[in-house]
Write an enzyme that holds these catalytic residues in place. Structure first.
Site, PDB file in Angstrom:
ATOM      1  N   CYS A 159      60.090  53.068  50.784  1.00 20.91           N
ATOM      2  CA  CYS A 159      60.139  54.468  50.348  1.00 20.91           C
ATOM      3  C   CYS A 159      58.739  55.062  50.197  1.00 20.91           C
ATOM      4  CB  CYS A 159      60.959  54.609  49.074  1.00 20.91           C
ATOM      5  SG  CYS A 159      60.604  53.370  47.817  1.00 20.91           S
TER       6      CYS A 159
HETATM    7  N1  NAP Z   1      66.011  51.446  45.868  1.00 16.71           N
HETATM    8  C1  NAP Z   1      65.213  52.068  46.719  1.00 16.71           C
HETATM    9  O1  NAP Z   1      64.827  53.215  46.487  1.00 16.71           O
HETATM   10  C2  NAP Z   1      64.786  51.402  48.007  1.00 16.71           C
HETATM   11  C3  NAP Z   1      64.087  52.174  48.938  1.00 16.71           C
HETATM   12  C4  NAP Z   1      63.690  51.571  50.147  1.00 16.71           C
HETATM   13  C5  NAP Z   1      64.006  50.241  50.392  1.00 16.71           C
HETATM   14  N2  NAP Z   1      64.668  49.529  49.436  1.00 16.71           N
HETATM   15  C6  NAP Z   1      64.982  48.139  49.750  1.00 16.71           C
HETATM   16  O2  NAP Z   1      66.372  48.054  50.030  1.00 16.71           O
HETATM   17  C7  NAP Z   1      66.886  46.793  49.574  1.00 16.71           C
HETATM   18  C8  NAP Z   1      68.030  47.049  48.609  1.00 16.71           C
HETATM   19  O3  NAP Z   1      67.511  47.784  47.505  1.00 16.71           O
HETATM   20  P1  NAP Z   1      68.421  48.237  46.293  1.00 16.71           P
HETATM   21  O4  NAP Z   1      67.588  49.157  45.485  1.00 16.71           O
HETATM   22  O5  NAP Z   1      69.745  48.689  46.781  1.00 16.71           O
HETATM   23  O6  NAP Z   1      68.587  46.857  45.509  1.00 16.71           O
HETATM   24  P2  NAP Z   1      69.760  46.440  44.522  1.00 16.71           P
HETATM   25  O7  NAP Z   1      70.310  47.661  43.868  1.00 16.71           O
HETATM   26  O8  NAP Z   1      69.197  45.369  43.663  1.00 16.71           O
HETATM   27  O9  NAP Z   1      70.884  45.830  45.482  1.00 16.71           O
HETATM   28  C9  NAP Z   1      70.756  44.586  46.142  1.00 16.71           C
HETATM   29  C10 NAP Z   1      72.079  44.166  46.740  1.00 16.71           C
HETATM   30  O10 NAP Z   1      71.961  42.845  47.262  1.00 16.71           O
HETATM   31  C11 NAP Z   1      72.886  41.948  46.619  1.00 16.71           C
HETATM   32  N3  NAP Z   1      72.113  40.751  46.305  1.00 16.71           N
HETATM   33  C12 NAP Z   1      71.214  40.594  45.312  1.00 16.71           C
HETATM   34  N4  NAP Z   1      70.596  39.389  45.417  1.00 16.71           N
HETATM   35  C13 NAP Z   1      71.113  38.782  46.505  1.00 16.71           C
HETATM   36  C14 NAP Z   1      70.883  37.533  47.137  1.00 16.71           C
HETATM   37  N5  NAP Z   1      69.983  36.662  46.666  1.00 16.71           N
HETATM   38  N6  NAP Z   1      71.605  37.229  48.233  1.00 16.71           N
HETATM   39  C15 NAP Z   1      72.512  38.080  48.688  1.00 16.71           C
HETATM   40  N7  NAP Z   1      72.793  39.286  48.117  1.00 16.71           N
HETATM   41  C16 NAP Z   1      72.071  39.646  47.051  1.00 16.71           C
HETATM   42  C17 NAP Z   1      73.386  42.668  45.369  1.00 16.71           C
HETATM   43  O11 NAP Z   1      74.762  42.564  45.136  1.00 16.71           O
HETATM   44  P3  NAP Z   1      75.578  41.320  44.686  1.00 16.71           P
HETATM   45  O12 NAP Z   1      74.837  40.750  43.515  1.00 16.71           O
HETATM   46  O13 NAP Z   1      76.921  41.884  44.365  1.00 16.71           O
HETATM   47  O14 NAP Z   1      75.612  40.433  45.862  1.00 16.71           O
HETATM   48  C18 NAP Z   1      73.231  44.128  45.773  1.00 16.71           C
HETATM   49  O15 NAP Z   1      74.368  44.545  46.503  1.00 16.71           O
HETATM   50  C19 NAP Z   1      65.699  46.068  48.914  1.00 16.71           C
HETATM   51  O16 NAP Z   1      65.130  45.161  49.812  1.00 16.71           O
HETATM   52  C20 NAP Z   1      64.735  47.187  48.592  1.00 16.71           C
HETATM   53  O17 NAP Z   1      63.388  46.770  48.542  1.00 16.71           O
HETATM   54  C21 NAP Z   1      65.074  50.082  48.274  1.00 16.71           C
END
Ligand code: NAP
Length: 346
Positions: A159
């Site tokens: 982001c």
């Molecule tokens: N948030 C932002 O603004 C943003 C912006 C750009 C990029 N990103 C990137 O996008 C990705 C997701 O971000 P997010 O903010 O959505 O994170 P998040 O809210 O923490 O979601 C992560 C997801 O992955 C699952 N998960 C967690 N640990 C895991 C593991 N070890 N193995 C498999 N599944 C796992 C979690 O669900 P379960 O526990 O139900 O499996 C959840 O569905 C990250 O890599 C982040 O850096 C985020």
């Protein structure tokens, strides 16, 4: 023209980015979202976890593996935390060849850098599948459209990297970037994902403003690599801040230069026809971009300096929205398909 929808799946769909991808793909006229997965919510209906999707989504979180999904769908989104995506991606290859037909968009930082050594330095992990880094195309939509369209594997930008990268890329491509740029960039709390921690918890953040990872944010090498690919050897000094808001990135960049007006015009011309980048000679506002796929850029010319401000929604243009923009490129859909929303004001 064949209007049959492509099929799609999201791995890690319970997180903030996964939820935004779910919302966008459900509304995309050329996509049929078939599978959403989770570890913690298998068997839960999506609209039980995310009631704003009630009436729009009958899907249930499943536990299909990335490899199973790669054989079943056309487009596979990985919305996993960084580190977790490394193994998920590795499972999509057999003897060095991709399995299944799916075109993959990874939302994490795990495949954005070209050099595996940078992962130890900036993410604190050893990248065990460094040989796969070269398979990924960097998905900054406005600057890599041709390669994204042809790619099977896309690393969706971060982001901060999107906000800062969009502001600097036109100047890098024109050979006008100074050797060093300073970026002050604030983010909202959704940038930290759905799991609360002390630093991201509402009482800690709601009325607070603080710096973090000063001069050592993991998006710095990603941005510098992208700028280098456009011909600029520029060092970025990045000062990230945690701001009291839920959504948004607001980056303010300071560029010392002899002729700020020329640089400002280069940025204006670069985005004159870009559907999701709006350039003004005044401040962008988060209220104008949050909820949309727009990145708004503001330009200010001074005496020997240019200030560029860049604002976007971190979960949309900074993540899920840009991923759908990349999907549109990869499957030859209209660039704005599924991304028509503008911010809701006031
Ligand atoms: N948030 C932002 O603004 C943003 C912006 C750009 C990029 N990103 C990137 O996008 C990705 C997701 O971000 P997010 O903010 O959505 O994170 P998040 O809210 O923490 O979601 C992560 C997801 O992955 C699952 N998960 C967690 N640990 C895991 C593991 N070890 N193995 C498999 N599944 C796992 C979690 O669900 P379960 O526990 O139900 O499996 C959840 O569905 C990250 O890599 C982040 O850096 C985020």
């Amino acid at each position: 023209m064949d209007q049959t929808p492509i099929t799609a799946a999201i791995v890690g769909a319970t997180g903030y980015v996964g939820a935004e991808l779910t919302r966008l793909l459900l509304a995309h006229p050329r996509v049929s979202l078939e599978h959403v997965t989770s570890r913690s919510r298998v068997g839960t209906r999506v609209d039980a976890l995310y009631p704003h999707l009630e009436g729009r989504c009958g899907l249930v979180y499943g536990d299909e593996t990335p490899a199973q999904l790669a054989r079943r769908v056309d487009a596979l989104f990985l919305a996993l935390p960084h580190g977790a995506s490394i193994e998920a991606v590795a499972s999509l290859f057999e003897d060095g060849a991709p399995i299944g037909r799916a075109r993959v968009i990874d939302m994490s930082g795990d495949f954005r850098l070209e050099d595996p050594a940078l992962y130890e330095e900036h993410y604190g992990v050893e990248h065990l599948f460094g040989e796969l880094l070269g398979r990924f195309v960097y998905g900054l939509s406005e600057w890599n459209a041709e390669a994204i369209a042809a790619a099977q594997h896309v690393a969706n930008p971060g982001c901060f990297a999107t906000a800062i990268g969009l502001a600097l890329a036109p100047l890098a491509a024109a050979g006008l970037l100074p050797d060093r740029v300073t970026a002050f960039a604030a983010t909202g709390s959704t940038g930290s994902g759905a799991s609360a921690s002390k630093g991201t918890h509402h009482p800690e953040r709601a009325t607070n403003y603080k710096l973090y990872k000063v001069l050592r944010h993991q998006h710095v090498p990603e941005i510098e690599t992208m700028l280098a690919s456009l011909g600029a050897e520029t060092r970025l000094s990045m000062v990230p801040a945690s701001a009291p808001m839920t959504h948004g990135i607001f980056a303010t960049l300071h560029l010392p230069c002899d002729d700020p007006e020329t640089l400002a015009r280069v940025v204006e011309v670069a985005y004159a026809d870009a559907p999701f980048v709006r350039v003004r000679r005044s401040t962008p506002q988060l209220n104008w971009v949050v909820g949309s796929n727009f990145a708004d850029i503001g330009l200010f010319c001074g005496d020997g300096e240019l200030v560029v401000a860049s604002a976007l929604d971190n979960t949309l243009k900074g993540a899920a929205g840009q991923a759908v923009q990349n999907l549109n490129l990869m499957f030859g859909f209209e660039p704005t398909r599924g991304l028509g929303a503008v911010a809701s004001l006031p």
